[in-house]
Design a protein around this motif. Structure first.
Motif, PDB file in Angstrom:
ATOM      1  N   GLU A 226       0.818  -1.214   0.000  1.00 55.87           N
ATOM      2  CA  GLU A 226       0.000   0.000   0.000  1.00 55.87           C
ATOM      3  C   GLU A 226       0.851   1.263   0.000  1.00 55.87           C
ATOM      4  N   THR A 227       2.109   1.162   0.425  1.00 53.57           N
ATOM      5  CA  THR A 227       2.973   2.344   0.476  1.00 53.57           C
ATOM      6  C   THR A 227       3.442   2.772  -0.907  1.00 53.57           C
ATOM      7  N   THR A 228       3.165   1.972  -1.926  1.00 49.99           N
ATOM      8  CA  THR A 228       3.570   2.337  -3.280  1.00 49.99           C
ATOM      9  C   THR A 228       2.492   3.137  -4.006  1.00 49.99           C
ATOM     10  N   PHE A 229       1.386   3.428  -3.337  1.00 49.61           N
ATOM     11  CA  PHE A 229       0.303   4.197  -3.952  1.00 49.61           C
ATOM     12  C   PHE A 229       0.817   5.548  -4.448  1.00 49.61           C
ATOM     13  N   GLY A 230       0.479   5.867  -5.698  1.00 45.05           N
ATOM     14  CA  GLY A 230       0.901   7.136  -6.272  1.00 45.05           C
ATOM     15  C   GLY A 230       2.351   7.174  -6.695  1.00 45.05           C
ATOM     16  N   ASN A 231       2.996   6.014  -6.792  1.00 47.24           N
ATOM     17  CA  ASN A 231       4.427   5.965  -7.081  1.00 47.24           C
ATOM     18  C   ASN A 231       4.698   4.887  -8.122  1.00 47.24           C
ATOM     19  N   ILE A 232       5.780   5.026  -8.858  1.00 48.03           N
ATOM     20  CA  ILE A 232       6.108   4.052  -9.897  1.00 48.03           C
ATOM     21  C   ILE A 232       6.336   2.646  -9.350  1.00 48.03           C
ATOM     22  N   LYS A 233       6.641   2.511  -8.078  1.00 45.72           N
ATOM     23  CA  LYS A 233       6.879   1.184  -7.529  1.00 45.72           C
ATOM     24  C   LYS A 233       5.596   0.355  -7.434  1.00 45.72           C
ATOM     25  N   SER A 234       4.442   1.001  -7.621  1.00 50.81           N
ATOM     26  CA  SER A 234       3.193   0.247  -7.693  1.00 50.81           C
ATOM     27  C   SER A 234       3.230  -0.713  -8.872  1.00 50.81           C
ATOM     28  N   ASP A 235       3.970  -0.353  -9.921  1.00 50.01           N
ATOM     29  CA  ASP A 235       4.105  -1.222 -11.088  1.00 50.01           C
ATOM     30  C   ASP A 235       4.814  -2.525 -10.720  1.00 50.01           C
ATOM     31  N   VAL A 236       5.733  -2.457  -9.754  1.00 49.08           N
ATOM     32  CA  VAL A 236       6.447  -3.645  -9.304  1.00 49.08           C
ATOM     33  C   VAL A 236       5.478  -4.594  -8.592  1.00 49.08           C
ATOM     34  N   CYS A 237       4.605  -4.030  -7.761  1.00 49.99           N
ATOM     35  CA  CYS A 237       3.599  -4.851  -7.078  1.00 49.99           C
ATOM     36  C   CYS A 237       2.681  -5.513  -8.099  1.00 49.99           C
TER      37      CYS A 237
ATOM     38  N   LYS B 212      -4.590   0.979  -4.879  1.00 51.55           N
ATOM     39  CA  LYS B 212      -5.465   2.060  -4.456  1.00 51.55           C
ATOM     40  C   LYS B 212      -5.609   3.050  -5.603  1.00 51.55           C
ATOM     41  N   ASN B 213      -6.809   3.581  -5.778  1.00 49.80           N
ATOM     42  CA  ASN B 213      -7.084   4.439  -6.913  1.00 49.80           C
ATOM     43  C   ASN B 213      -7.448   5.850  -6.453  1.00 49.80           C
ATOM     44  N   PHE B 214      -6.770   6.840  -7.002  1.00 50.90           N
ATOM     45  CA  PHE B 214      -7.000   8.227  -6.606  1.00 50.90           C
ATOM     46  C   PHE B 214      -8.445   8.663  -6.853  1.00 50.90           C
ATOM     47  N   CYS B 215      -8.983   8.273  -8.004  1.00 45.45           N
ATOM     48  CA  CYS B 215     -10.359   8.677  -8.323  1.00 45.45           C
ATOM     49  C   CYS B 215     -11.341   8.098  -7.313  1.00 45.45           C
TER      50      CYS B 215
END
Length: 211
Positions: free
Chosen positions: A177-188, A198-201
């Motif tokens: 969850e700490t990768t929200f809003g960051n390129i590391k979310s792609d790794v997850c 998690k989605n900003f919208c």
């Protein structure tokens, strides 16, 4: 003092003790990567005629991925912040002024923040540039083959492209969850089946506000 591709690697007490921390708690992968990041960032700084504090840039490079290690990883913070906090605690043991400590903190905390880090102080921007070159090849052709080869000879890549993504994931798989809003979310998304970040919208539309 070791010189690679025309760049001196700092050998002050501060630099050497920062090296010891990375060697103790990191891995060969992170050791070689972090040193390449410094050299690539420094080389880009020289080409762009940007002044920078080599010692601060080097410490930033050595600590920038320490948040991925068990020693410095928190349960609920971005790994970049964990590394930045570790560097701040380390630098506080020395006669380092607050501005310099904040500079290192910012460089590490923002090294994966596209569109921001490159517009800050030179040390922050050059760490970001060094990371971008080593990980994604950003600015690859800005350096000569001789410069690139000298850096790689000193700090080999050793299948870096295949090893770094699993290393990233291993460092924050307990807190995706700490990768929200960051390129590391792609790794997850690469390693977690049916991963739904998690989605900003959704955050906006499902906020507690009535309108």
């Amino acid at each position: 003092m070791t010189n690679i591709a025309g760049i001196n690697i700092p050998d002050s007490r501060l630099a050497l003790e920062a090296q010891d921390i990375l060697k103790e708690h990191g891995s060969e992968l992170l050791w070689n990567h972090s040193n390449r990041v410094y050299l690539f960032g420094a080389l880009q700084g020289i080409k762009a005629k940007k002044k920078y504090d080599a010692e601060l840039l080097y410490v930033s490079a050595l600590f920038h991925d320490l948040g991925l290690t068990k020693k410095f990883s928190s349960e609920d913070k971005r790994f970049e912040v964990d590394g930045a906090n570790a560097a701040r605690q380390f630098l506080a043991l020395y006669d380092i002024d607050d501005r310099s400590i904040q500079l290192v903190w910012d460089a590490i905390a923002l090294h994966t923040t596209i569109g921001v880090a490159e517009h800050k102080e030179n040390e922050v921007g050059l760490l970001y540039a060094g990371v971008g070159l080593d990980v994604m090849g950003d600015g690859y052709h800005d350096l000569s083959s001789e410069e690139r080869n000298a850096v790689i000879h000193a700090f080999p890549r050793n299948q870096f492209k295949q090893k770094i993504l699993p290393a990233f994931f291993d460092g924050f798989k307990h807190k995706p969850e700490t990768t929200f809003g960051n390129i590391k979310s792609d790794v997850c998304a690469l390693y977690i089946p049916n991963y739904k970040p998690k989605n900003f919208c959704d955050c906006v539309l499902h906020s507690p506000w009535s309108e």
